[in-house]
Design an enzyme around this catalytic site. Structure first.
Site, short mmCIF file in Angstrom:
data_model
loop_
_atom_site.label_atom_id
_atom_site.label_comp_id
_atom_site.label_asym_id
_atom_site.label_seq_id
_atom_site.Cartn_x
_atom_site.Cartn_y
_atom_site.Cartn_z
N GLN A 1 0.81 -1.22 0.00
CA GLN A 1 0.00 0.00 0.00
C GLN A 1 0.84 1.27 0.00
O GLN A 1 1.99 1.28 0.42
CB GLN A 1 -0.92 0.04 1.24
CG GLN A 1 -0.14 0.14 2.54
CD GLN A 1 -1.03 0.27 3.75
OE1 GLN A 1 -1.28 1.38 4.23
NE2 GLN A 1 -1.49 -0.86 4.25
N GLU B 1 0.76 9.88 -12.41
CA GLU B 1 1.44 9.77 -13.69
C GLU B 1 0.75 8.72 -14.55
O GLU B 1 0.34 7.66 -14.05
CB GLU B 1 2.91 9.40 -13.50
CG GLU B 1 3.71 9.41 -14.79
CD GLU B 1 5.19 9.21 -14.57
OE1 GLU B 1 5.98 9.63 -15.43
OE2 GLU B 1 5.57 8.63 -13.52
N GLU C 1 -4.24 3.35 0.18
CA GLU C 1 -5.05 3.54 1.38
C GLU C 1 -5.42 5.02 1.48
O GLU C 1 -4.57 5.87 1.73
CB GLU C 1 -4.27 3.11 2.62
CG GLU C 1 -5.04 3.33 3.91
CD GLU C 1 -4.20 3.06 5.15
OE1 GLU C 1 -4.76 3.14 6.26
OE2 GLU C 1 -2.98 2.81 5.01
N HIS D 1 4.62 11.39 -6.77
CA HIS D 1 3.38 10.99 -7.42
C HIS D 1 3.18 9.49 -7.29
O HIS D 1 4.09 8.76 -6.93
CB HIS D 1 3.41 11.37 -8.91
CG HIS D 1 4.53 10.72 -9.67
ND1 HIS D 1 5.74 11.34 -9.88
CD2 HIS D 1 4.64 9.50 -10.26
CE1 HIS D 1 6.54 10.55 -10.57
NE2 HIS D 1 5.90 9.41 -10.81
N ASN E 1 -9.63 11.89 7.78
CA ASN E 1 -9.75 12.36 9.15
C ASN E 1 -11.02 13.20 9.26
O ASN E 1 -11.19 14.18 8.52
CB ASN E 1 -8.53 13.19 9.54
CG ASN E 1 -7.27 12.35 9.62
OD1 ASN E 1 -7.12 11.52 10.50
ND2 ASN E 1 -6.37 12.55 8.67
N MET F 1 9.16 15.99 -22.59
CA MET F 1 9.03 14.53 -22.50
C MET F 1 7.67 14.13 -23.05
O MET F 1 6.62 14.43 -22.46
CB MET F 1 9.19 14.08 -21.05
CG MET F 1 10.51 14.53 -20.44
SD MET F 1 10.70 14.06 -18.70
CE MET F 1 10.92 12.30 -18.88
N ARG G 1 -3.57 10.89 2.61
CA ARG G 1 -4.63 11.56 3.38
C ARG G 1 -5.49 12.37 2.41
O ARG G 1 -4.96 13.09 1.57
CB ARG G 1 -4.04 12.45 4.46
CG ARG G 1 -3.28 11.70 5.53
CD ARG G 1 -2.74 12.65 6.60
NE ARG G 1 -2.02 11.91 7.64
CZ ARG G 1 -0.73 11.62 7.59
NH1 ARG G 1 -0.01 12.02 6.54
NH2 ARG G 1 -0.16 10.94 8.56
#
Length: 287
Positions: free
Chosen positions: A108, A257, A174, A211, A178, A242, A112
């Protein structure tokens, strides 16, 4: 993925405009440069180019060759320092895993989030993930939601079975909520990418987090879909130097990404109408 991969048909990206001028005026018909540069191949490319220039100097005897060769050697010396570091990491790709770690998995990454519903809509409806398990902890004031690119039919019923399934599934996210954050004004969490959220002086910070990433069969087609769904782009496939990869933002501003499952291939026009030609080059998102 922060990549320094560049493909060029001009030697100016290697040793500057002086060598480009020399090539253009003296050897335009003799040479065809097509050099692919990555941090790991930079040293090899520069060594080859220095040898090539030395050979040309002997063959053609132009007065300017000595100057150009000295310039090449100077650049090569610079490349052996901290400018273009190349590390020998080959041992980390070989051999058995250390004893006791054979069954470890990368299970994982925790993010948040301000509003769990908006985040679940993004990860499940936009990226196609499924909610494989969630746990509520009202006594501690937070909930967690585990999402991953799984099929709903594979997710078992019952909390105990879902826990076991989730803990044995690599690459889940995950999402941690909160309680009360959904009512706060503006962004709540710093994304790690030149973000001023949460700082005392309002200045942007150079964070460590960059990321998460997904791979898709066709980056350009995926981005057409993301645009229709109203996603915010940090970079479309042809923006910057790129080509063939993109970055979109989740509801909290975390970067996602978008990479192809195969080689990076540039198409002439992307979802925002940006052509593949041109671009400003690589950008460090942390700054």
């Amino acid at each position: 993925m922060q990549s320094h991969h560049v493909t060029t048909t001009s030697p100016s990206n290697i040793l500057g405009s002086s060598i480009h001028s020399f090539y253009h005026h003296q050897y335009q018909n003799q040479l065809d440069f097509n050099i692919e540069i990555t941090p790991h191949s930079m040293m090899k490319s520069l060594h080859s180019l220095v040898l090539l220039l030395a050979s040309l100097s002997l063959s053609y005897g132009f007065q300017r060759q000595n100057t150009l060769l000295r310039s090449s050697l100077t650049m090569l010396k610079m490349s052996s320092s901290s400018d273009f570091p190349s590390l020998d990491v080959s041992r980390f790709q070989t051999g058995e895993r250390p004893e006791g770690t054979e069954d470890f998995i990368m299970q994982q990454t925790m993010l948040r989030v301000k509003d769990p519903v908006k985040s679940l809509e993004f990860y499940c409806d936009v990226l196609g993930f499924r909610l494989v398990m969630y746990l509520e902890f009202p006594q501690y004031g937070f909930n967690v939601y585990f999402v991953c690119p799984s099929n709903a039919a594979d997710i078992p019923e019952g909390q105990a079975a879902q826990w076991e399934y989730c803990m044995n599934t690599p690459g889940t996210i995950e999402l941690t909520w909160n309680y009360g954050s959904e009512s706060e004004e503006g962004p709540v969490y710093n994304t790690g990418n030149a973000d001023s959220t949460g700082t005392h002086d309002g200045q942007k910070i150079k964070g460590g987090f960059g990321h998460i990433g997904i791979t898709v069969p066709d980056v350009y087609e995926a981005c057409e879909r993301f645009k229709k769904l109203g996603c915010t782009f940090h970079k479309t496939p042809n923006a910057g130097g790129m080509k063939g990869l993109a970055f979109i933002k989740d509801p909290d501003g975390y970067l996602v990404e978008v990479l192809p499952r195969g080689p990076l291939v540039a198409k002439p026009i992307d979802c925002e109408g940006i052509p593949a030609e041109g671009g400003d080059g690589y950008k460090d998102n942390s700054k």
